[in-house]
Enzyme design. Structure first.
Site, PDB file in Angstrom:
ATOM      1  N   CYS A 111     -12.522   3.979 -28.855  1.00 49.56           N
ATOM      2  CA  CYS A 111     -13.823   4.510 -29.202  1.00 49.56           C
ATOM      3  C   CYS A 111     -14.626   4.666 -27.917  1.00 49.56           C
ATOM      4  O   CYS A 111     -15.510   3.858 -27.610  1.00 49.56           O
ATOM      5  CB  CYS A 111     -14.490   3.518 -30.146  1.00 49.56           C
ATOM      6  N   GLU A 112     -14.257   5.674 -27.153  1.00 46.73           N
ATOM      7  CA  GLU A 112     -14.749   5.801 -25.778  1.00 46.73           C
ATOM      8  C   GLU A 112     -14.419   7.216 -25.315  1.00 46.73           C
ATOM      9  O   GLU A 112     -13.239   7.565 -25.214  1.00 46.73           O
ATOM     10  CB  GLU A 112     -13.954   4.779 -24.935  1.00 46.73           C
ATOM     11  N   PRO A 168       4.966  -4.983  -0.706  1.00 44.63           N
ATOM     12  CA  PRO A 168       4.848  -3.811  -1.576  1.00 44.63           C
ATOM     13  C   PRO A 168       4.704  -4.202  -3.044  1.00 44.63           C
ATOM     14  O   PRO A 168       5.383  -5.117  -3.515  1.00 44.63           O
ATOM     15  CB  PRO A 168       6.170  -3.062  -1.347  1.00 44.63           C
ATOM     16  N   GLY A 169       3.824  -3.529  -3.742  1.00 44.97           N
ATOM     17  CA  GLY A 169       3.661  -3.763  -5.181  1.00 44.97           C
ATOM     18  C   GLY A 169       3.999  -2.491  -5.928  1.00 44.97           C
ATOM     19  O   GLY A 169       5.085  -2.325  -6.474  1.00 44.97           O
ATOM     20  N   GLY A 224       0.779  -1.242   0.000  1.00 35.86           N
ATOM     21  CA  GLY A 224       0.000   0.000   0.000  1.00 35.86           C
ATOM     22  C   GLY A 224       0.804   1.282   0.000  1.00 35.86           C
ATOM     23  O   GLY A 224       0.232   2.369   0.005  1.00 35.86           O
ATOM     24  N   ARG A 263      -6.068   3.243 -15.890  1.00 37.48           N
ATOM     25  CA  ARG A 263      -6.171   3.867 -14.562  1.00 37.48           C
ATOM     26  C   ARG A 263      -6.863   5.235 -14.561  1.00 37.48           C
ATOM     27  O   ARG A 263      -7.632   5.519 -13.645  1.00 37.48           O
ATOM     28  CB  ARG A 263      -4.802   3.929 -13.885  1.00 37.48           C
TER      29      ARG A 263
HETATM   30  N1  LLP Z   1      -1.047  -7.319  -0.874  1.00 40.41           N
HETATM   31  C1  LLP Z   1      -2.348  -7.520  -1.155  1.00 40.41           C
HETATM   32  C2  LLP Z   1      -3.059  -8.591  -0.496  1.00 40.41           C
HETATM   33  C3  LLP Z   1      -3.001  -6.703  -2.078  1.00 40.41           C
HETATM   34  O1  LLP Z   1      -4.282  -6.892  -2.325  1.00 40.41           O
HETATM   35  C4  LLP Z   1      -2.279  -5.675  -2.739  1.00 40.41           C
HETATM   36  C5  LLP Z   1      -2.923  -4.822  -3.730  1.00 40.41           C
HETATM   37  C6  LLP Z   1      -0.911  -5.515  -2.426  1.00 40.41           C
HETATM   38  C7  LLP Z   1      -0.336  -6.348  -1.488  1.00 40.41           C
HETATM   39  C8  LLP Z   1      -0.049  -4.469  -3.089  1.00 40.41           C
HETATM   40  O2  LLP Z   1      -0.528  -3.196  -2.899  1.00 40.41           O
HETATM   41  P1  LLP Z   1       0.384  -1.966  -3.383  1.00 40.41           P
HETATM   42  O3  LLP Z   1       1.667  -2.011  -2.620  1.00 40.41           O
HETATM   43  O4  LLP Z   1       0.611  -2.136  -4.836  1.00 40.41           O
HETATM   44  O5  LLP Z   1      -0.421  -0.776  -3.082  1.00 40.41           O
HETATM   45  N2  LLP Z   1      -5.184  -1.714  -9.587  1.00 40.41           N
HETATM   46  C9  LLP Z   1      -5.097  -0.723  -8.541  1.00 40.41           C
HETATM   47  C10 LLP Z   1      -4.375  -1.244  -7.332  1.00 40.41           C
HETATM   48  C11 LLP Z   1      -5.006  -2.462  -6.721  1.00 40.41           C
HETATM   49  C12 LLP Z   1      -4.274  -2.995  -5.560  1.00 40.41           C
HETATM   50  C13 LLP Z   1      -4.869  -4.285  -5.102  1.00 40.41           C
HETATM   51  N3  LLP Z   1      -4.135  -4.955  -4.071  1.00 40.41           N
HETATM   52  C14 LLP Z   1      -4.434   0.535  -9.093  1.00 40.41           C
HETATM   53  O6  LLP Z   1      -4.098   0.565 -10.270  1.00 40.41           O
HETATM   54  O7  LLP Z   1      -4.287   1.522  -8.377  1.00 40.41           O
END
Ligand code: LLP
Length: 427
Positions: free
Chosen positions: A357-358, A287-288, A244, A326
């Site tokens: 087309c949107e 972290p993602g 997050g 996004r």
């Molecule tokens: N762990 C779990 C269980 C999660 O559901 C997520 C993200 C993460 C870790 C990683 O979160 P991050 O560090 O990336 O914030 N598609 C959306 C984001 C969806 C995130 C869903 N879960 C966007 O483009 O903003």
């Protein structure tokens, strides 16, 4: 933005001239910086793994996943989290060590569970009681014991976009703490023949600049640890605190270093466990976006330029919603530069329109740019997370290629889709 520079009139990323990259590989083009990703991994090692004992870090692969990304993450010593059979399959094909994989998902299918059990996935994050039963019976059939965490809905509102907030009470994710469901879940897990319950997981939301919701959630979880020790005799060995951590997209965004979150999480767990006389569990982070978001840019070519006198000027690019949904989904904002005109004054205001087309396919309203001409290259920043991974073929538009840059060298890691690719499953 780190890893970017201007040489002459051109925008460089990861030591590479982006105008050259556009020529060499075509556009739209995702460009990812390996240096940047490795720097983030280093920060994870220095400020979390190396600083605190008994910790683990897994990269949330939904942000950006390819075979090459798995190899980089493995080399850098992190684990990965997957959320579908397809993500798991990618990790398997990349030869990623399965004990370092964590499998999430609120409705894993039996096929996905079988794939995970067969391949000895390290941790299953079990979302609900139905899944617990399914997993136990699959594990039994394969003669294996699966280590699990329960995903908990801590009931914390993280005040981010509604679509990426996950920890609030009214959520499709996890086991709620209201009522007795969790006691029952733990009892069943402890009784299950082929399940070993290790602890709990929570994820409060995404793109956060404040650690308050992590702290709140941690306190609730430590309280749960105490409760479960007393009520059902369960000792928590692992606590996964999710991801997050926010990144920079546009002016006004104030991302914090990783340690702002992880120090707060670690200190809170230590304090609370100390006060309540609990063992310190292993702490995991996921972290993602923070790992890859700013490590990516997307290059487009400018096509049509349409001035509506007194209204606005629409600049058409050769991508948009299919490669970056996004803005349409979350009202996300991006910064962008004209990669071949970095030395020119920004004296016009334009709206960047995607080619779908949107009407909602607008990449960015009101961007200040130099005088634009068809053929100019637009570089959109901070597109490394949730762009390639969320791309679609809407309007039968092939997905862009992905190029990895590192110290001035470039290599293709995902080929551009072709029209034949679009039809390969059609009969
Ligand atoms: N762990 C779990 C269980 C999660 O559901 C997520 C993200 C993460 C870790 C990683 O979160 P991050 O560090 O990336 O914030 N598609 C959306 C984001 C969806 C995130 C869903 N879960 C966007 O483009 O903003």
């Amino acid at each position: 933005m780190k890893g970017t520079e201007v040489i002459g009139s051109n925008f460089y990323f990861g030591g590479c001239d982006t105008v050259n990259l556009a020529k060499k590989y075509g556009t739209p083009l995702y460009v990812m910086s390996e240096d940047y990703i490795c720097e983030r991994c280093k920060e994870v090692r220095k400020d979390f793994l190396g600083k605190y004992e008994n910790t683990r870090a897994v990269y949330a692969s939904k942000a950006f996943l390819t075979l090459e990304m798995c190899r980089i993450i493995e080399r850098e010593g992190l684990g990965i989290d997957v959320v579908s059979g397809g993500e798991l399959y990618t990790a398997i094909k990349a030869g990623f060590p399965m004990e370092k994989v964590i499998f999430h998902g609120n409705n894993k299918t039996i096929d996905e569970i079988e794939l995970a059990v067969k391949n000895n996935v390290g941790r299953m994050v079990v979302d609900n009681l139905y899944e617990l039963e399914l997993l136990n019976s699959v594990a039994q059939a394969f003669g294996k014991t699966m280590k699990i965490l329960f995903r908990i809905t801590p009931g914390v509102d993280s005040h981010t976009h509604k679509y990426i907030s996950t920890g609030q009470v009214d959520s499709k994710f996890g086991i709620p703490l209201k009522g007795n469901i969790i006691n029952e879940a733990i009892r069943r897990a402890m009784d299950a023949s082929n399940i070993e319950l290790m602890g709990f997981h929570f994820h409060v939301g995404s793109q956060l600049f404040d650690n308050a919701s992590h702290i709140k959630a941690v306190k609730i979880l430590v309280e749960l640890m105490k409760d479960m020790k007393e009520k059902v005799g369960f000792i928590t060995k692992e606590l996964n605190t999710g991801g997050g951590f926010g990144i920079y997209y546009v002016e006004g965004d104030e991302p914090k270093p990783l340690k702002y979150f992880t120090d707060a999480v670690m200190n809170t767990i230590k304090e609370e466990c100390g006060e309540l006389g609990l063992y310190m569990p292993q702490v995991i982070i996921e972290p993602g976006r923070w790992m890859v978001g700013e490590a990516g840019i997307t290059l487009y070519t400018v096509g049509s330029i349409k001035e509506i006198p007194g209204v606005r000027t629409y600049v058409g690019i050769n991508g948009g919603l299919p490669d970056n949904p996004r803005p349409a989904l979350y009202d996300a904002k991006y910064e962008a530069v004209v990669a071949n005109k970095m030395d020119q004054e920004k004296n016009s205001l334009v709206t960047i329109a995607g080619k779908c087309c949107e009407s909602g396919d607008i990449l960015r309203y009101d961007l200040k740019v130099p005088m634009l001409e068809s053929g100019d290259i637009l570089a959109v920043k901070s597109t490394g997370a949730y762009n390639y991974s969320m791309a679609s073929n809407y309007n039968k538009i092939p997905r862009p290629a992905v190029v990895m840059v590192k110290e001035g060298e470039d290599r293709i890691i995902v080929k551009r889709e072709t029209y034949e690719d679009l039809l390969k499953n059609e009969l």
